[in-house]
Design a protein around this motif. Sequence first.
Motif, PDB file in Angstrom:
ATOM      1  N   HIS A 113      18.400  12.917 -14.556  1.00 15.87           N
ATOM      2  CA  HIS A 113      17.550  13.098 -13.305  1.00 15.87           C
ATOM      3  C   HIS A 113      17.072  14.631 -13.391  1.00 15.87           C
ATOM      4  CE1 HIS A 113      16.960  13.214  -9.104  1.00 15.87           C
ATOM      5  NE2 HIS A 113      18.015  14.260  -8.852  1.00 15.87           N
ATOM      6  N   HIS A 115      16.479  16.960 -10.812  1.00 11.61           N
ATOM      7  CA  HIS A 115      16.745  17.305  -9.601  1.00 11.61           C
ATOM      8  C   HIS A 115      15.769  18.340  -8.931  1.00 11.61           C
ATOM      9  CE1 HIS A 115      20.439  18.587  -6.482  1.00 11.61           C
ATOM     10  NE2 HIS A 115      19.345  19.033  -6.218  1.00 11.61           N
ATOM     11  N   GLY A 116      15.124  17.930  -7.755  1.00  9.03           N
ATOM     12  CA  GLY A 116      14.256  18.724  -7.255  1.00  9.03           C
ATOM     13  C   GLY A 116      12.897  18.764  -7.459  1.00  9.03           C
ATOM     14  N   HIS A 420      22.441  15.701  -0.759  1.00 10.37           N
ATOM     15  CA  HIS A 420      21.292  15.792  -1.650  1.00 10.37           C
ATOM     16  C   HIS A 420      20.289  14.587  -1.392  1.00 10.37           C
ATOM     17  CE1 HIS A 420      18.378  16.376  -4.778  1.00 10.37           C
ATOM     18  NE2 HIS A 420      19.122  15.371  -5.608  1.00 10.37           N
ATOM     19  N   HIS A 422      17.119  12.632  -3.100  1.00  8.68           N
ATOM     20  CA  HIS A 422      16.056  12.512  -4.244  1.00  8.68           C
ATOM     21  C   HIS A 422      14.681  11.954  -3.775  1.00  8.68           C
ATOM     22  CE1 HIS A 422      18.952  11.306  -7.786  1.00  8.68           C
ATOM     23  NE2 HIS A 422      19.360  12.030  -6.889  1.00  8.68           N
TER      24      HIS A 422
HETATM   25 CU    CU Z   1      18.455  15.124  -7.259  1.00  8.61          CU
END
Ligand code: CU
Length: 490
Positions: A113, A115-116, A420, A422
């Motif tokens: 993944h 992330h960001g 968080h 996505h």
């Molecule tokens: Cu993420």
Amino acid sequence: MKRNEFLKTLGFGSAVLGMSEVLLSGCMDMSGMDAVAPEIRLGDFTTPLPIPPTFGSGTALNAHNLDASVLAGKVGGVMGYGNSILGPTIRIQQGSTVTLPFTNGLSEDTNIHWHGLLIPSNMDGHPDQMVKAGKSFNYSFTIDQPAGMAWYHPHPHMNTGRQVFMGLAGIFIVESPEEKKLNLPAGEFELPLVIQDKRVDSKGGLVYNPSMGEVMIGYMGDIITVNGASAPLQKVTARMYRLRVLNGSNARIYNLALSNDSSFTIIGSDGGMLTSPETVKSLLLAPGERVDLLVDFSTMAQRDEVYLQSNVFTGADSQGKQSFRIMKFVVDKTGTERFQMPGVFPNVPSIPMSSASRTRKFDIGVSMGGGGHKMGKMKGMHSINGKTYESGRIDESVMLNSTEIWEFDNSKGDEPHPMHIHGVSFQVLGRVGGRGGLSPHEKGWKDTVLVMPKEVVRVIMRFQHAGKFVFHCHNLEHEDDGMMLNFEVK
Ligand code: CU
Ligand code: C2O
Ligand code: CU
């Protein structure tokens, strides 16, 4: 954790399922509520800080088991994407297309993944998109977002915590011409710092075995590592440095500060630069969050030392009671450079609240202790709106290109939850209760926001990528326990 695994952990076979509720309720109160972070063991701060190699598009990433030295003088089993624990730093220009061939060299499912990164859902590393043991997958996407520091890690449901803890994580830096113009410290004066707490066995290998209490509060270690090494040392020149910090820990929150009580400057957050620098003396950084810092060593003399440390903080019963050192800086060269703080930072236009078509509310304060637990449904002591993760269920449907406000309500909760989302960068609109207001590093693009007990936090974002994504608590034991839901953008 599934019901029968839960019982196994407690030492009961499946034959006693019928009486489990009684046993569970008694047990949970004892082991869950009293769990606290283990005390940090002191390190000696002599190991040179490892800096992961930096590569661009085309870098092969191979998740595999290997031996590494996390604790000085010992070598033990860890996981990594390259020749060491963690992974290489990927550095990419805004606008370019990246291809990252990935191989699963483990004997279990994993994936990556990003992330960001704001990328299509089929590249996002959703828990549905597993790469089987021995198989490969080509991650390929175009970078269309401001300069900043994202990161990458696996996302298998119920196993993310273990794989990240064992060492699977890396940094992903997006650069842009706009950022380059700011003339920020670069090269050896720009240090990526992945801060993680770990536990090691007698040989020096990483140990991941959360107890029930540690599923409640998250799995925390008793040594602090930076870039995979415990208690490291970095020699610096007496000048300005750019420290790009990731809290890559499963559950531990750091109250970052310098041991000489100097202030430092926050110039960026999860999704890019702030609109103006923020000078602080400390900063609470939760798992998953990143912060871009300027630290000034120019007034220090030769051989002067300063530690990056974590100060005591309040608000969470399970952690924050101890202050401890993270890493040491020693000045070993006089500086010549005169650093100039850029006069103008990139413009981050605020998303107007009036553009939001709806507000969604998420109760994240429901746990065993919060009274929301239903007996007989043991999977998931942590939930969102009373629900735990189901891969096939779409929990929220969002219109493509719409703007929404999401509210995370932890007012009834007793544990911190770094939430968080996505597929988006959001802006934090406000925080009510608890610490109130916005932290300095929240005045920019974010994808992870800390919601402490008693707090209600609202964020606003525009959904620009279609498809199925997850949002979850980035305390990885909470996430693996089911504190994650699906949303679909279409
Ligand atoms: Cu993420
Ligand atoms: Cu860093 Cu869904 O996670
Ligand atoms: Cu949580």
